[in-house]
Each structure stands twice: as structure tokens, then as C-alpha cells.
Design a protein around this motif. Structure first.
Motif, PDB file in Angstrom:
ATOM      1  N   SER A  10       0.830  -1.207   0.000  1.00 32.06           N
ATOM      2  CA  SER A  10       0.000   0.000   0.000  1.00 32.06           C
ATOM      3  C   SER A  10       0.863   1.255   0.000  1.00 32.06           C
ATOM      4  CB  SER A  10      -0.915  -0.008   1.225  1.00 32.06           C
ATOM      5  OG  SER A  10      -1.653   1.190   1.315  1.00 32.06           O
ATOM      6  N   TYR A  11       1.929   1.244   0.793  1.00 34.95           N
ATOM      7  CA  TYR A  11       2.813   2.410   0.884  1.00 34.95           C
ATOM      8  C   TYR A  11       3.506   2.694  -0.445  1.00 34.95           C
ATOM      9  CZ  TYR A  11       6.967   5.129   2.018  1.00 34.95           C
ATOM     10  OH  TYR A  11       7.949   6.084   2.027  1.00 34.95           O
ATOM     11  N   TYR A  12       4.147   1.680  -1.012  1.00 36.22           N
ATOM     12  CA  TYR A  12       4.906   1.908  -2.235  1.00 36.22           C
ATOM     13  C   TYR A  12       4.007   2.271  -3.409  1.00 36.22           C
ATOM     14  CZ  TYR A  12       9.144   0.357   0.095  1.00 36.22           C
ATOM     15  OH  TYR A  12      10.215   0.271   0.943  1.00 36.22           O
ATOM     16  N   SER A  13       2.808   1.742  -3.428  1.00 39.30           N
ATOM     17  CA  SER A  13       1.902   2.040  -4.543  1.00 39.30           C
ATOM     18  C   SER A  13       1.390   3.477  -4.505  1.00 39.30           C
ATOM     19  CB  SER A  13       0.719   1.068  -4.536  1.00 39.30           C
ATOM     20  OG  SER A  13      -0.085   1.264  -3.387  1.00 39.30           O
ATOM     21  N   SER A  14       1.561   4.139  -3.366  1.00 38.51           N
ATOM     22  CA  SER A  14       1.049   5.507  -3.231  1.00 38.51           C
ATOM     23  C   SER A  14       2.149   6.569  -3.252  1.00 38.51           C
ATOM     24  CB  SER A  14       0.262   5.640  -1.925  1.00 38.51           C
ATOM     25  OG  SER A  14       1.108   5.473  -0.803  1.00 38.51           O
ATOM     26  N   LEU A  15       3.403   6.155  -3.454  1.00 34.58           N
ATOM     27  CA  LEU A  15       4.507   7.117  -3.406  1.00 34.58           C
ATOM     28  C   LEU A  15       4.429   8.127  -4.547  1.00 34.58           C
ATOM     29  CD1 LEU A  15       7.697   5.081  -2.415  1.00 34.58           C
ATOM     30  CD2 LEU A  15       6.600   6.919  -1.125  1.00 34.58           C
ATOM     31  N   GLU A  16       4.674   9.374  -4.205  1.00 31.45           N
ATOM     32  CA  GLU A  16       4.728  10.442  -5.204  1.00 31.45           C
ATOM     33  C   GLU A  16       6.037  11.210  -5.043  1.00 31.45           C
ATOM     34  OE1 GLU A  16       1.307  12.900  -4.863  1.00 31.45           O
ATOM     35  OE2 GLU A  16      -0.110  11.296  -5.386  1.00 31.45           O
ATOM     36  N   GLN A  32       5.156   3.858 -10.318  1.00 26.59           N
ATOM     37  CA  GLN A  32       4.020   4.157 -11.196  1.00 26.59           C
ATOM     38  C   GLN A  32       3.960   3.218 -12.390  1.00 26.59           C
ATOM     39  OE1 GLN A  32       4.804   8.314 -12.064  1.00 26.59           O
ATOM     40  NE2 GLN A  32       3.785   9.007 -10.201  1.00 26.59           N
ATOM     41  N   GLU A  33       5.021   2.412 -12.581  1.00 25.46           N
ATOM     42  CA  GLU A  33       5.086   1.510 -13.725  1.00 25.46           C
ATOM     43  C   GLU A  33       4.395   0.178 -13.407  1.00 25.46           C
ATOM     44  OE1 GLU A  33       6.279   2.493 -16.575  1.00 25.46           O
ATOM     45  OE2 GLU A  33       6.868   4.428 -15.704  1.00 25.46           O
ATOM     46  N   PRO A  34       3.529  -0.305 -14.300  1.00 21.85           N
ATOM     47  CA  PRO A  34       2.802  -1.563 -14.040  1.00 21.85           C
ATOM     48  C   PRO A  34       3.714  -2.742 -13.717  1.00 21.85           C
ATOM     49  CG  PRO A  34       1.838  -0.425 -15.906  1.00 21.85           C
ATOM     50  CD  PRO A  34       3.080   0.335 -15.554  1.00 21.85           C
ATOM     51  N   GLU A  35       4.864  -2.877 -14.400  1.00 22.89           N
ATOM     52  CA  GLU A  35       5.754  -3.990 -14.125  1.00 22.89           C
ATOM     53  C   GLU A  35       6.342  -3.901 -12.720  1.00 22.89           C
ATOM     54  OE1 GLU A  35       8.338  -7.430 -15.269  1.00 22.89           O
ATOM     55  OE2 GLU A  35       6.243  -6.789 -15.174  1.00 22.89           O
ATOM     56  N   GLY A  68      15.780   2.118  -8.035  1.00 22.33           N
ATOM     57  CA  GLY A  68      15.272   3.114  -8.983  1.00 22.33           C
ATOM     58  C   GLY A  68      14.672   2.489 -10.224  1.00 22.33           C
ATOM     59  N   VAL A  69      14.996   1.218 -10.460  1.00 15.96           N
ATOM     60  CA  VAL A  69      14.438   0.469 -11.592  1.00 15.96           C
ATOM     61  C   VAL A  69      13.401  -0.546 -11.130  1.00 15.96           C
ATOM     62  CG1 VAL A  69      14.979  -1.145 -13.470  1.00 15.96           C
ATOM     63  CG2 VAL A  69      16.526   0.757 -12.970  1.00 15.96           C
ATOM     64  N   THR A  70      13.764  -1.347 -10.111  1.00 13.55           N
ATOM     65  CA  THR A  70      12.904  -2.462  -9.699  1.00 13.55           C
ATOM     66  C   THR A  70      11.900  -2.110  -8.615  1.00 13.55           C
ATOM     67  OG1 THR A  70      14.431  -3.180  -7.964  1.00 13.55           O
ATOM     68  CG2 THR A  70      14.767  -4.111 -10.180  1.00 13.55           C
ATOM     69  N   GLY A  71      12.176  -1.055  -7.854  1.00 18.28           N
ATOM     70  CA  GLY A  71      11.331  -0.743  -6.711  1.00 18.28           C
ATOM     71  C   GLY A  71      11.673  -1.535  -5.468  1.00 18.28           C
ATOM     72  N   ILE A  72      12.666  -2.415  -5.548  1.00 20.91           N
ATOM     73  CA  ILE A  72      13.084  -3.240  -4.416  1.00 20.91           C
ATOM     74  C   ILE A  72      14.491  -2.825  -3.998  1.00 20.91           C
ATOM     75  CG2 ILE A  72      13.464  -5.576  -3.564  1.00 20.91           C
ATOM     76  CD1 ILE A  72      10.537  -4.940  -4.333  1.00 20.91           C
ATOM     77  N   SER A  73      14.666  -2.479  -2.750  1.00 22.67           N
ATOM     78  CA  SER A  73      15.932  -1.913  -2.274  1.00 22.67           C
ATOM     79  C   SER A  73      17.126  -2.806  -2.581  1.00 22.67           C
ATOM     80  CB  SER A  73      15.861  -1.685  -0.756  1.00 22.67           C
ATOM     81  OG  SER A  73      14.936  -0.672  -0.450  1.00 22.67           O
ATOM     82  N   PHE A  74      18.171  -2.181  -3.115  1.00 23.50           N
ATOM     83  CA  PHE A  74      19.449  -2.844  -3.401  1.00 23.50           C
ATOM     84  C   PHE A  74      19.287  -4.050  -4.337  1.00 23.50           C
ATOM     85  CE2 PHE A  74      20.152  -0.675   0.666  1.00 23.50           C
ATOM     86  CZ  PHE A  74      21.351  -0.034   0.425  1.00 23.50           C
ATOM     87  N   THR A  75      18.317  -3.990  -5.213  1.00 21.56           N
ATOM     88  CA  THR A  75      18.019  -5.158  -6.047  1.00 21.56           C
ATOM     89  C   THR A  75      17.899  -4.773  -7.516  1.00 21.56           C
ATOM     90  OG1 THR A  75      16.839  -6.172  -4.188  1.00 21.56           O
ATOM     91  CG2 THR A  75      16.450  -7.110  -6.366  1.00 21.56           C
ATOM     92  N   THR A  76      18.805  -5.285  -8.337  1.00 24.86           N
ATOM     93  CA  THR A  76      18.739  -5.091  -9.778  1.00 24.86           C
ATOM     94  C   THR A  76      17.748  -6.090 -10.381  1.00 24.86           C
ATOM     95  OG1 THR A  76      20.560  -6.645 -10.107  1.00 24.86           O
ATOM     96  CG2 THR A  76      21.133  -4.303  -9.926  1.00 24.86           C
ATOM     97  N   PRO A  77      17.326  -5.859 -11.629  1.00 25.38           N
ATOM     98  CA  PRO A  77      16.411  -6.813 -12.265  1.00 25.38           C
ATOM     99  C   PRO A  77      16.960  -8.233 -12.297  1.00 25.38           C
ATOM    100  CG  PRO A  77      16.427  -4.772 -13.510  1.00 25.38           C
ATOM    101  CD  PRO A  77      17.510  -4.644 -12.472  1.00 25.38           C
ATOM    102  N   GLN A  78      18.249  -8.373 -12.599  1.00 26.53           N
ATOM    103  CA  GLN A  78      18.812  -9.721 -12.688  1.00 26.53           C
ATOM    104  C   GLN A  78      18.934 -10.392 -11.321  1.00 26.53           C
ATOM    105  OE1 GLN A  78      20.185  -6.812 -13.574  1.00 26.53           O
ATOM    106  NE2 GLN A  78      22.427  -6.835 -13.516  1.00 26.53           N
ATOM    107  N   ASN A  79      19.220  -9.626 -10.273  1.00 28.41           N
ATOM    108  CA  ASN A  79      19.272 -10.217  -8.945  1.00 28.41           C
ATOM    109  C   ASN A  79      17.888 -10.538  -8.403  1.00 28.41           C
ATOM    110  OD1 ASN A  79      22.034 -10.237  -8.904  1.00 28.41           O
ATOM    111  ND2 ASN A  79      22.259  -8.381  -7.693  1.00 28.41           N
ATOM    112  N   LEU A  80      16.916  -9.762  -8.820  1.00 24.16           N
ATOM    113  CA  LEU A  80      15.532 -10.064  -8.470  1.00 24.16           C
ATOM    114  C   LEU A  80      15.133 -11.434  -9.003  1.00 24.16           C
ATOM    115  CD1 LEU A  80      12.935  -8.747  -7.196  1.00 24.16           C
ATOM    116  CD2 LEU A  80      12.359  -8.031  -9.524  1.00 24.16           C
TER     117      LEU A  80
END
Length: 230
Positions: A10-16, A32-35, A68-80
């Protein structure tokens, strides 16, 4: 029962993005990105669908190639994908901090074991960027100039206060970065969020300037984090 995951999603989905930043300072808001919205739902549902308190591990603000890309702290797409088991369509990005953090995650027995005990986050939740000398954006820290720090201080205070409600083990917080410690201690002196603060060198600093000592730093991280669970 409202879980840690419910509150975080809920928190992250409302960040502005905040208004009034100094000229030249930009903000990346991937939430704000669907992915990224899907990733955030899947990540927190997978690792935080309970009410178990976590020890908070706080960085500065996200890097443009990690959260800044994945929305998950310290996590790149490939590490995700590789470590968290969450495939995604985001382009792979390089981030030293993510590389080090997932060595720590693996040393704790993997993502499920690590995230079952810790929550990685930041004092400010969105990536900051500034145009470099070559015209390309570069990472920027909220403390890199006083005007940015003071402009964002109310948001930083609200960020940490709100995230504590997810399910924080408030007896201790782990601060990543020696300069970051100055600001977390200032915040804690003002708000009394945590019983005590322990500080570790920032992952980016370790791999950029002390890479030959990586094994020793990993050991230090593991011992410090384990002590926080005692």
C-alpha cells in the motif's frame, strides 16, 4: 490480519515525487510503472506475508540502477530473478551495492531466510539523480547539498515513521554508510524511532574502494546483523 506485506504494498503504490527540489535534482519514481507494481506485490507477498518484526537496514536513497528500476531496495532486475525467484521484463542494470548485498543474502541462507529477519530500505524512498558533466544522469544522495537535505527532511521523517508501522523491531537499526549515519542519528535523536543504531560501511564504498577486503567486510556484515537478532 494486516500483514507486513499489505502495509508495504500500500505504501509503495502511493509514493509520489516530492515538489520543491533544488534546480537540477531529479527524482525517479518506478512505482508508477505496471511492471514494478507487479514486482512489488510479488516480492512482498512472497517474503513478508506475516506479522513478524524485522530488523531494519537503512541506506541513503535508492540508486538509479537498483531500486530506482525495480522498486526493491538494493536489487537489480537480474538479482531479483536470480536470488528472489521473481522473473521480470526489466532490462539488466549494473549496481555494485546490489552485488554485495546479495552476497550477504546468500550467506544468510538465501532470500527467504534473510528477508524473514530483515527489511532493506532507505531514509528517502526514491532515487535522486543529477545531470553529470557529460550530460547523462548520475546518482545523487539526499545529503549531497544542504538545500536538498532540508527540503527532503520532512519527507525522510515521514518515510521512516510510516515504514516502521510495517513491522519494525525497534530495538536496533542498521545504518549503511558512515555519512548516512550522521543523518539517521539526527533523525533518531529527533524522533526516538530506534533503541540504538549500528553502522556498517556502505556496499558501494566496499566494492568501489575496498574490493580486495570484500571477504572481511562480508564477515563483518554477517556478525553485525546476527548480533542485531540476538
Amino acid at each position: 490480519m494486516t500483514t507486513f506485506a499489505d502495509k508495504a504494498i500500500s505504501y509503495y503504490s502511493s509514493l509520489e515525487a516530492p515538489a520543491g527540489l533544488p534546480p537540477g535534482i531529479g527524482v525517479m519514481n518506478p512505482y508508477q510503472e505496471p511492471e514494478v507494481q507487479r514486482i512489488v506485490r510479488e516480492f512482498f507477498t512472497k517474503f513478508y506475508s506475516d506479522t513478524t518484526p524485522r530488523v531494519y537496514v537503512l541506506g541513503i536513497n535508492p540508486g538509479r540502477f537498483g531500486a530506482g528500476v525495480t522498486g526493491i531496495s538494493f536489487t537489480t532486475p537480474q538479482n531479483l530473478d536470480r536470488y528472489c525467484g521473481i522473473p521480470n521484463s526489466l532490462p539488466p542494470t549494473p549496481e555494485l551495492s546490489s552485488r554485495f548485498i546479495y552476497q550477504i543474502v546468500e550467506a544468510f541462507g538465501g532470500a527467504e531466510a534473510f528477508y524473514g529477519q530483515f527489511f532493506l530500505t532507505s531514509l528517502f524512498p526514491l532515487a535522486l539523480v543529477k545531470k553529470g558533466d557529460n550530460g547523462a544522469p548520475k546518482n545523487y544522495n539526499f545529503y549531497d547539498d544542504r538545500q536538498t537535505t532540508e527540503t527532503l527532511w520532512p519527507a525522510i521523517t515521514d518515510t521512516v515513521r510510516t515504514q516502521l508501522t510495517f513491522g519494525a523491531a525497534r530495538h536496533v537499526a542498521v545504518c549503511l554508510g558512515r555519512k548516512n549515519e550522521t543523518y539517521l542519528r539526527r533523525l533518531n535523536d529527533q524522533q526516538g524511532f530506534f533503541g540504538r543504531i549500528v553502522t556498517l560501511d556502505h556496499p558501494r564504498y566496499i566494492l568501489q574502494y575496498r574490493s580486495k577486503e570484500t571477504a572481511a567486510y562480508i564477515d563483518r556484515y554477517i556478525r553485525t546483523l546476527a548480533d542485531c537478532l540476538a
